[in-house]
Design an enzyme around this catalytic site. Structure first.
Site, short mmCIF file in Angstrom:
data_model
loop_
_atom_site.label_atom_id
_atom_site.label_comp_id
_atom_site.label_asym_id
_atom_site.label_seq_id
_atom_site.Cartn_x
_atom_site.Cartn_y
_atom_site.Cartn_z
N HIS A 52 0.85 -1.18 0.00
CA HIS A 52 0.00 0.00 0.00
C HIS A 52 0.89 1.24 0.00
O HIS A 52 2.10 1.15 0.16
CB HIS A 52 -0.95 0.00 1.22
P1 TYD Z 1 -2.45 -3.96 7.62
O1 TYD Z 1 -2.67 -2.56 7.12
O2 TYD Z 1 -3.02 -5.07 6.81
O3 TYD Z 1 -0.91 -4.22 7.81
P2 TYD Z 1 0.23 -4.11 6.69
O4 TYD Z 1 -0.39 -3.49 5.48
O5 TYD Z 1 1.25 -3.22 7.32
O6 TYD Z 1 0.75 -5.46 6.43
O7 TYD Z 1 -3.00 -4.02 9.10
C1 TYD Z 1 -3.43 -5.22 9.72
C2 TYD Z 1 -4.59 -4.89 10.63
O8 TYD Z 1 -4.18 -4.05 11.71
C3 TYD Z 1 -5.71 -4.16 9.91
O9 TYD Z 1 -6.94 -4.67 10.40
C4 TYD Z 1 -5.58 -2.72 10.35
C5 TYD Z 1 -4.97 -2.87 11.74
N1 TYD Z 1 -4.11 -1.74 12.13
C6 TYD Z 1 -4.50 -0.93 13.17
O10 TYD Z 1 -5.58 -1.11 13.78
N2 TYD Z 1 -3.69 0.09 13.56
C7 TYD Z 1 -2.50 0.32 12.94
O11 TYD Z 1 -1.78 1.26 13.33
C8 TYD Z 1 -2.11 -0.53 11.85
C9 TYD Z 1 -0.80 -0.31 11.15
C10 TYD Z 1 -2.94 -1.55 11.48
#
Ligand code: TYD
Length: 143
Positions: A52
């Site tokens: 992303h």
């Molecule tokens: P995600 O965005 O999929 O992680 P990445 O893209 O970094 O691999 O996030 C995983 C889950 O955690 C998603 O449900 C959103 C949640 N999340 C939060 O609640 N707070 C945060 O600060 C972050 C980074 C993720």
């Protein structure tokens, strides 16, 4: 400045007891107020995370244990891989950078310092939309 990626180095304070790194907001390495900290650990082998970009968020990533690789693509299409494999090395990612996290070692703990609270509205999770967004903004990147 819409997109920037920069390696940053922290200076460990070391003595016979071991090493310590202190990180402060609004410092050379972390040029923003830290509003959120999250960390990624116990990653399933072969996992690729991220995939992303953010519209505005600024982040500093530090692999405080183990190692992982961050792949960054800027709005001009240039792609660079950074191996984070030591606690004194960080990666500053600001704005419209498409990024992936991959090749996590078993013991990897990736800590991320972020400039804003969690806001799903700041994410671009669709690569085609990301490229379109960059074209529309006619982005200019800072090298
Ligand atoms: P995600 O965005 O999929 O992680 P990445 O893209 O970094 O691999 O996030 C995983 C889950 O955690 C998603 O449900 C959103 C949640 N999340 C939060 O609640 N707070 C945060 O600060 C972050 C980074 C993720």
């Amino acid at each position: 400045m819409l997109a920037n990626v920069q390696e940053v180095m922290f200076s460990p304070k070391g003595d016979e007891r071991g090493k310590l790194i202190a990180i402060e907001s609004l410092s050379e390495q972390v040029p923003f107020e830290v509003k959120r900290v999250y960390y990624i650990f116990d990653t399933t082998p072969g996992t690729i995370r991220g995939n992303h970009a953010h519209k505005k968020l600024k982040q500093v990533l530090i692999c405080v244990s183990g190692a992982c690789t961050i792949v960054c693509e800027k709005p001009d299409g240039s792609k660079t891989e950074y191996r984070l494999d030591w606690p004194n090395r960080g990666l500053l990612i600001e704005g419209l950078v498409w990024h992936q996290m991959k090749d996590f070692s078993k013991d990897a703990v990736l800590i991320v310092l972020a400039s804003e609270h969690y806001d799903e509205g700041d994410y671009i999770r669709d690569y085609v939309k990301y490229r379109r967004f960059c074209r529309e903004l006619n982005c200019v990147t800072k090298e």
